[in-house]
Write a protein that holds these residues in place. Structure first.
Motif, PDB file in Angstrom:
ATOM      1  N   HIS A 184       0.805  -1.219   0.000  1.00  0.00           N
ATOM      2  CA  HIS A 184       0.000   0.000   0.000  1.00  0.00           C
ATOM      3  C   HIS A 184       0.841   1.274   0.000  1.00  0.00           C
ATOM      4  O   HIS A 184       0.295   2.366   0.182  1.00  0.00           O
ATOM      5  CB  HIS A 184      -0.952  -0.003   1.202  1.00  0.00           C
ATOM      6  CG  HIS A 184      -2.180  -0.821   0.979  1.00  0.00           C
ATOM      7  ND1 HIS A 184      -2.126  -2.133   0.569  1.00  0.00           N
ATOM      8  CD2 HIS A 184      -3.501  -0.517   1.095  1.00  0.00           C
ATOM      9  CE1 HIS A 184      -3.357  -2.605   0.458  1.00  0.00           C
ATOM     10  NE2 HIS A 184      -4.201  -1.651   0.752  1.00  0.00           N
ATOM     11  N   SER A 185       2.150   1.157  -0.218  1.00  0.00           N
ATOM     12  CA  SER A 185       2.954   2.360  -0.402  1.00  0.00           C
ATOM     13  C   SER A 185       2.711   2.895  -1.811  1.00  0.00           C
ATOM     14  O   SER A 185       2.278   2.162  -2.710  1.00  0.00           O
ATOM     15  CB  SER A 185       4.443   2.057  -0.224  1.00  0.00           C
ATOM     16  OG  SER A 185       4.937   1.272  -1.308  1.00  0.00           O
ATOM     17  N   LEU A 186       2.982   4.180  -2.011  1.00  0.00           N
ATOM     18  CA  LEU A 186       2.784   4.787  -3.321  1.00  0.00           C
ATOM     19  C   LEU A 186       3.616   4.059  -4.372  1.00  0.00           C
ATOM     20  O   LEU A 186       3.114   3.714  -5.454  1.00  0.00           O
ATOM     21  CB  LEU A 186       3.162   6.266  -3.265  1.00  0.00           C
ATOM     22  CG  LEU A 186       2.984   7.073  -4.547  1.00  0.00           C
ATOM     23  CD1 LEU A 186       1.534   7.095  -4.984  1.00  0.00           C
ATOM     24  CD2 LEU A 186       3.499   8.502  -4.343  1.00  0.00           C
ATOM     25  N   ARG A 187       4.867   3.803  -4.065  1.00  0.00           N
ATOM     26  CA  ARG A 187       5.742   3.118  -5.012  1.00  0.00           C
ATOM     27  C   ARG A 187       5.265   1.690  -5.271  1.00  0.00           C
ATOM     28  O   ARG A 187       5.219   1.253  -6.422  1.00  0.00           O
ATOM     29  CB  ARG A 187       7.180   3.116  -4.491  1.00  0.00           C
ATOM     30  CG  ARG A 187       8.176   2.445  -5.431  1.00  0.00           C
ATOM     31  CD  ARG A 187       9.593   2.524  -4.860  1.00  0.00           C
ATOM     32  NE  ARG A 187      10.574   2.023  -5.822  1.00  0.00           N
ATOM     33  CZ  ARG A 187      10.904   0.745  -5.949  1.00  0.00           C
ATOM     34  NH1 ARG A 187      10.316  -0.170  -5.174  1.00  0.00           N
ATOM     35  NH2 ARG A 187      11.799   0.373  -6.841  1.00  0.00           N
ATOM     36  N   GLY A 188       4.911   0.986  -4.211  1.00  0.00           N
ATOM     37  CA  GLY A 188       4.503  -0.400  -4.364  1.00  0.00           C
ATOM     38  C   GLY A 188       3.246  -0.558  -5.185  1.00  0.00           C
ATOM     39  O   GLY A 188       3.168  -1.400  -6.091  1.00  0.00           O
ATOM     40  N   ALA A 189       2.220   0.240  -4.892  1.00  0.00           N
ATOM     41  CA  ALA A 189       0.971   0.142  -5.633  1.00  0.00           C
ATOM     42  C   ALA A 189       1.141   0.574  -7.084  1.00  0.00           C
ATOM     43  O   ALA A 189       0.520   0.014  -7.996  1.00  0.00           O
ATOM     44  CB  ALA A 189      -0.105   0.983  -4.945  1.00  0.00           C
ATOM     45  N   MET A 190       2.007   1.585  -7.319  1.00  0.00           N
ATOM     46  CA  MET A 190       2.274   2.019  -8.686  1.00  0.00           C
ATOM     47  C   MET A 190       2.996   0.932  -9.471  1.00  0.00           C
ATOM     48  O   MET A 190       2.675   0.667 -10.643  1.00  0.00           O
ATOM     49  CB  MET A 190       3.100   3.302  -8.675  1.00  0.00           C
ATOM     50  CG  MET A 190       3.329   3.892 -10.057  1.00  0.00           C
ATOM     51  SD  MET A 190       1.759   4.402 -10.820  1.00  0.00           S
ATOM     52  CE  MET A 190       2.336   5.036 -12.386  1.00  0.00           C
TER      53      MET A 190
END
Length: 258
Positions: A184-190
């Motif tokens: 659910h981090s910005l980088r991970g979800a992207m």
């Protein structure tokens, strides 16, 4: 025995004791009429609560649904969001042949959506669950049912979505419908979005309207703008007044026809 901490081992045993819920849910979904699958009020007030809801972080859950907490599939969803989403799926998944869920955890949502597709005009050949934890009793039971009842290949990739085995599988299978509910981090979800973007007809993000998940909420806001030339977007973010805040939220993207 599964190589997990004691608390998680206890949780696994609890789901093993509830494994009959999987077959019951599969039969209940199959028993719905076409009209019931698009009846949002029926799905929200009767069908989804009867499937069983999550019993974690109850401060984020509406107390009026308490009789469904900790039962059945343990769906970590608001019925007010999930019901219109399921009705939307019933009208938009015709012909979909593969479903992937990134971040399936205990497996309730994965089972519900896979069966929803199977009974709503999809032509499922493969269902893929991705999660770093051991397959749970719900997942194991469901895969056994699929092997007995349907000509569908069930695949469990025990790995983080950034692992080479996952990208290799995506390149080979090219999943058409992907539900993103992992990192659910910005980088991970992207990264999860980019992993499947080239192939998927439908991409769905979870926690797109949640004060508890600011990164995924921000990402969804950005994706709606950046993906507008290619995808139509749909939101299911209704909240309960009895809950002090905004949580969860489902955001769907459907690729436009060429």
């Amino acid at each position: 025995m599964l190589n997990v901490p004691q608390a998680q081992a206890d949780r696994y045993q609890r789901f093993a004791d509830l494994s009959d819920s999987v077959g019951e849910a599969v039969d209940a979904i199959a028993g719905l009429s076409a009209a019931e699958r698009t009846d949002v009020a029926f799905l929200e007030r009767e069908f989804i609560p009867a499937l069983g809801l999550n019993d974690e972080l109850l401060r984020e859950q509406p107390p009026e649904l308490s009789t469904s907490f900790g039962k059945g599939l343990h769906l970590w969803q608001y019925p007010s969001q999930l019901a219109p989403y399921l009705a939307w799926l019933a009208r938009n998944v015709s012909g979909v042949s593969s479903y992937m869920e990134i971040g399936c955890r205990w497996g309730g949502m994965f089972i519900l959506v896979a069966e929803w597709l199977r009974n709503s005009g999809a032509d499922l050949k493969t269902v893929i669950a991705v999660d770093p934890i051991d397959p749970t009793p719900f997942i194991t039971t469901y895969f056994e049912l699929l092997r007995e009842r349907a000509e569908i290949e069930p695949v469990y990739l025990q790995a983080f979505s950034t692992a080479p085995v996952v990208s290799a599988y995506v390149d080979r299978v090219k999943p058409e419908f992907v539900f993103i509910d992992g990192d659910h981090s910005l980088r991970g979800a992207m990264l999860d979005h980019l992993l499947v973007r080239a192939h998927a007809r439908i991409i769905v993000h979870h926690d797109v309207h949640s004060q508890a998940c600011p990164d995924t909420t921000l990402l969804w806001t950005a994706l709606k703008e950046f993906e507008a030339p290619i995808f139509d977007t749909f939101e299911f973010t209704s909240q309960y007044p009895s809950v002090g805040g905004s949580f969860l939220g489902i955001g769907a993207m459907k690729r436009r026809s060429a």
